[in-house]
Design a protein around this motif. Structure first.
Motif, PDB file in Angstrom:
ATOM      1  N   LEU A 106      51.383  82.186 -15.067  1.00 16.46           N
ATOM      2  CA  LEU A 106      52.320  81.108 -14.750  1.00 16.46           C
ATOM      3  C   LEU A 106      53.759  81.506 -15.045  1.00 16.46           C
ATOM      4  O   LEU A 106      54.694  80.753 -14.742  1.00 16.46           O
ATOM      5  N   GLN A 107      53.934  82.676 -15.628  1.00 10.64           N
ATOM      6  CA  GLN A 107      55.256  83.098 -16.084  1.00 10.64           C
ATOM      7  C   GLN A 107      56.313  83.153 -14.969  1.00 10.64           C
ATOM      8  O   GLN A 107      57.450  82.707 -15.174  1.00 10.64           O
ATOM      9  N   SER A 154      43.646  90.808 -16.552  1.00  4.99           N
ATOM     10  CA  SER A 154      44.055  92.221 -16.578  1.00  4.99           C
ATOM     11  C   SER A 154      44.158  92.790 -15.160  1.00  4.99           C
ATOM     12  O   SER A 154      45.103  93.517 -14.838  1.00  4.99           O
ATOM     13  N   LEU A 155      43.216  92.428 -14.293  1.00  8.71           N
ATOM     14  CA  LEU A 155      43.258  92.917 -12.910  1.00  8.71           C
ATOM     15  C   LEU A 155      44.461  92.344 -12.165  1.00  8.71           C
ATOM     16  O   LEU A 155      45.116  93.047 -11.375  1.00  8.71           O
ATOM     17  N   ALA A 156      44.760  91.081 -12.419  1.00 10.38           N
ATOM     18  CA  ALA A 156      45.901  90.442 -11.750  1.00 10.38           C
ATOM     19  C   ALA A 156      47.207  91.115 -12.147  1.00 10.38           C
ATOM     20  O   ALA A 156      48.086  91.343 -11.302  1.00 10.38           O
ATOM     21  N   MET A 167      50.546  90.999  -9.945  1.00  8.34           N
ATOM     22  CA  MET A 167      51.765  90.447 -10.523  1.00  8.34           C
ATOM     23  C   MET A 167      52.940  91.412 -10.355  1.00  8.34           C
ATOM     24  O   MET A 167      52.791  92.633 -10.516  1.00  8.34           O
ATOM     25  N   PRO A 168      54.136  90.869 -10.058  1.00  6.42           N
ATOM     26  CA  PRO A 168      55.331  91.734  -9.952  1.00  6.42           C
ATOM     27  C   PRO A 168      55.653  92.356 -11.313  1.00  6.42           C
ATOM     28  O   PRO A 168      55.650  91.679 -12.332  1.00  6.42           O
ATOM     29  N   GLY A 169      55.918  93.664 -11.302  1.00  6.04           N
ATOM     30  CA  GLY A 169      56.223  94.363 -12.555  1.00  6.04           C
ATOM     31  C   GLY A 169      55.000  94.596 -13.411  1.00  6.04           C
ATOM     32  O   GLY A 169      55.101  94.917 -14.593  1.00  6.04           O
ATOM     33  N   HIS A 212      48.224  90.578 -22.029  1.00  4.02           N
ATOM     34  CA  HIS A 212      47.818  89.235 -21.587  1.00  4.02           C
ATOM     35  C   HIS A 212      46.311  89.034 -21.680  1.00  4.02           C
ATOM     36  O   HIS A 212      45.848  87.934 -21.992  1.00  4.02           O
ATOM     37  N   ALA A 213      45.549  90.076 -21.425  1.00  9.79           N
ATOM     38  CA  ALA A 213      44.088  89.963 -21.588  1.00  9.79           C
ATOM     39  C   ALA A 213      43.738  89.726 -23.041  1.00  9.79           C
ATOM     40  O   ALA A 213      42.864  88.901 -23.374  1.00  9.79           O
TER      41      ALA A 213
END
Length: 753
Positions: free
Chosen positions: A716-717, A366-368, A373-375, A384-385
């Motif tokens: 990894l997206q 969640s922090l990333a 992360m872009p966008g 995602h979390a």
């Protein structure tokens, strides 16, 4: 098959994963009266060992601890397995269907606007998007808080006790999605326009899929215990007892010791007993694995759960209730299922850290997405979390080992193979050499008088009668062959036995009332008393050539006869030995016979001469096994007699013939109920299949989490394009446990040689 240590077995309902198992084990092991506790997820049972017989207060403390941890303690004596299992699966099915009725419309409403602009416009004619959010909120509330209440309740308890489990992951994941969506619905102005997305469908579908997964898992898990249920159903509900000369039908549990019971053709036997009148053939395959019906006449034993053939018999009850052979087999197998093999330690160590690590990965994810992360945005961080929390599946790790063990031990019981513990399964799968005792193991174990070579001036009938009189006092297995031969010929000595002395490892020295001094024993005993055995050398050579046992008889210091005893090799022995050798096992024979006789038996069985250990005294068998172990390689020892117990104990795996002595059975790790030599290669084949299945399950359980948790983070997206939605994560998590259980069920279909 007795348990010598004080133990308590208690049901534990409500567990869902390996973390639940660890939590209950830790709680029980903290109790002062508990020596050690193990919990099995597949059987939903806890096995608690004490250093003293458990008191009522100890049992109450165990029940209270289980309840405090959020699970339900169950008295196994009062629980009816089939009805309880049906109730559990029916409840899960109703919950799954109920949740689906709310989840499916929620998914349709969430996904429909994405199909096309025309669908979106059509929906907007009825309600605005904000109003549709309220509809989805109302549809999701019952799923989240009613159909998903078991996960919410157990998850909250595990978090409060600082030992989070699978329920905690589901609670955190679905509640995060639900609360975020509820806030967006109720207070939309709190969020930027770009982040005003709701994820009610994620919460509702995940809970529904997890319920579906638990239903499939539970149904499959109950199928895994079918073998034990089949055994329990063998016992008829009623029995016909003879009281005051009248036949009375009573419930089977009311049969008492020494009751006279009548069995009609085609009916099952309710309790263990001994036939008093009549004759029949009885199918004992469900207990011993032997498919050929066994003839029964007066004096023969019958076993509960076996099926009577076309005859009618009356028998006297010798064991009832929990003391019957069938009840002991079921208890024996259940005890093995409750134990843990060494390989389970891998899963236990991982689970200890698994859920906390998953929580940390979810926080990092969640922090990333918020800052790196872009966008990245709040809604992406949330999704995602949640996917990370949902995809993680400790329940697959918890089921990987015990489900395979449950199916494997059940399969073994159906074929007459009983494993004392899961360690026995693991150890047997690694053996490289199998050493056999001879009498009763490779041979039938019922010695018969083959020939009696009598020297003049003695006559055979008188001599045989006197020898039988002396041997009646002997406990040597060969003595019964002489007594039985005299009885069959109706020979009885008019004399009485005045003095009797057993000479360890040599024979017997006795005196009769007519003054005759009778010595029976080995060539060494004869030579020690200055008697030449030369006149019988040809007869000795013939007996040795045939692989038969022999000993001498002397009357008043005169050599009188050579007694030749034969013990036929079991019909299945040569094929069983050939099967083992074909699979690469080294085979040894450990026998007390002289080297020539032992070599002859070994040759007939297919054992190499170099692997024959002859002239081994009974108390030295264990030393021979130890010496073989020191030379390298894991060894299984197969025996059946009283003197085999030490060797069975020191071997890596002891295999006892179920037709042998109680002490041998108590000392063994594996029991071949029918005494058929074929059960030895079958038990090894089954143990290897079970361990291979366990390794497959563990590989799946670990591999699944290692591969899919990184994908679920979405980190990894940008490079791979791979990502998982919470819905896909929920489906994958549910299918993971289902795969482990169904893979274990494959053991039911393996064909044993």
């Amino acid at each position: 098959m007795k348990r010598t240590e004080p133990i308590l077995e208690i049901g534990v309902e409500g567990m869902t994963c390996a973390a639940c198992v660890r939590r209950v084990e830790n709680g029980l092991n903290k109790l002062p009266a508990v020596q050690h506790a193990t919990v099995n997820l597949a059987t939903e049972r806890a096995l608690v060992r004490f250093d003293h017989p458990p008191l009522e207060s100890d049992i109450a403390a165990i029940r209270a601890t289980i309840s405090k941890l959020g699970y339900e303690p169950v008295d196994l004596k009062s629980k009816r397995p089939s009805s309880a299992e049906t109730s559990e699966t029916d409840t899960l099915w109703r919950m799954t269907v109920g949740a689906s009725l709310f989840a499916i419309p929620t998914v349709v409403l969430a996904m429909a606007p994405m199909l096309s602009d025309s669908v979106m416009n059509w929906m907007m004619r009825w309600l605005t998007m904000e109003q549709w959010n309220w509809v989805m909120l109302l549809l999701t509330v019952p799923v989240q808080f009613w159909f998903g209440r078991r996960f919410m309740r157990l998850g909250a308890k595990s978090l409060l006790s600082t030992s989070p489990d699978m329920n905690a992951l589901i609670l955190l994941g679905t509640m995060a999605a639900f609360l975020f969506s509820a806030l967006v619905t109720v207070f939309p102005n709190w969020f930027p326009v770009a982040s005003r997305h709701v994820y009610f469908e994620a919460s509702a579908v995940v809970i529904t899929l997890v319920l579906l997964g638990k239903y499939l898992e539970t149904k499959s898990r109950h199928q895994a215990s079918d073998a034990m249920k089949v055994l329990l159903k063998l016992v008829p509900k009623t029995a016909t007892v003879i009281r005051d000369g009248q036949s009375i039908s009573i419930p089977a549990e009311e049969v008492q010791l020494n009751d006279l019971i009548e069995v009609q053709p085609g009916t099952a036997i309710a309790v263990d007993g001994v036939v008093e009148s009549g004759s029949t053939y009885i199918d004992e395959s469900m207990v011993t694995g032997e498919s050929v019906p066994v003839a029964k006449v007066a004096g023969d034993a019958v076993v509960a759960g076996t099926i009577n053939g076309s005859g009618s018999v009356r028998f006297r009850a010798t064991a009832v209730g929990a003391e019957t052979t069938l009840a002991k087999i079921v208890a024996f197998v259940e005890s093995a299922q409750a134990s843990k093999p060494r390989i389970q330690g891998i899963a236990d160590r991982v689970v200890a850290y698994f859920v906390p690590v998953v929580l940390l990965i979810a926080i990092f994810t969640s922090l990333a997405w918020l800052f790196l992360m872009p966008g990245g945005a709040v809604d992406q961080a949330l999704i995602h979390a949640v996917a990370v929390l949902i995809i993680a599946c400790p329940c697959a790790m918890g089921l990987a080992v015990p489900t395979s063990v449950m199916v494997g031990t059940g399969k073994g019981a159906q074929h007459g193979i009983l494993f004392r513990s899961t360690d026995a399964i693991e150890s047997l799968s690694h053996v490289e050499m199998v050493a056999f005792d001879k009498t009763g193991t490779l041979t039938v174990g019922k010695p018969q008088l083959s020939r009696l070579h009598v020297l003049p001036p003695f006559d055979e009938p008188t001599l045989l009668a006197e020898l039988a009189l002396v041997e009646q006092r002997s406990e040597h297995p060969l003595a019964h062959a002489i007594v039985e031969a005299a009885e069959m010929r109706g020979l009885r000595s008019p004399n009485e036995l005045v003095d009797f002395q057993a000479i360890a490892g040599a024979g017997i020295d006795a005196r009769l009332s007519n003054g005759d001094r009778v010595r029976i024993g080995s060539e060494r005993l004869m030579r020690e008393h200055a008697m030449d055995v030369g006149p019988l050398e040809d007869a000795v050579a013939d007996a040795m050539e045939r692989g038969e046992g022999y000993f001498f008889a002397a009357i008043n210091q005169k050599l009188a006869a050579l007694i030749v005893i034969s013990d036929p090799i079991k019909s299945t022995t040569p094929a069983a030995i050939a099967n083992l050798r074909q699979k690469g096992f080294r085979i040894a024979l450990i026998s007390g016979d002289n080297i020539r006789t032992a070599s002859t038996i070994a040759d007939r069985c297919g054992i190499e001469p170099s692997m024959v250990y002859a002239e081994v005294r009974p108390n030295h068998k264990a030393e021979v096994v130890q010496s073989i172990k020191r030379e390298g390689g894991r060894i299984a020892f197969v025996g059946d007699g009283l003197n085999d117990a030490p060797a069975l104990t020191v071997a890596d795996v002891g295999i006892a013939m179920g037709t042998g002595t109680d002490l041998a059975i108590e000392s063994a790790d594996v029991i071949a109920m029918s005494g058929d030599t074929w059960l030895v290669p079958r038990s090894i084949q089954l143990s290897r299949a079970v361990m291979s299945n366990i390794r497959q399950n563990l590989a799946w359980a670990f591999g699944y989490n290692v591969l899919l948790i990184p994908v679920a983070t979405g980190l990894l997206q940008p490079w791979t394009g791979l990502s998982l939605s919470p819905i896909v994560a929920g489906a994958a998590m549910s299918l993971s446990s289902f795969f482990v259980v169904t893979n274990a069920l494959r053991l039911r279909s393996i064909r044993l040689d």
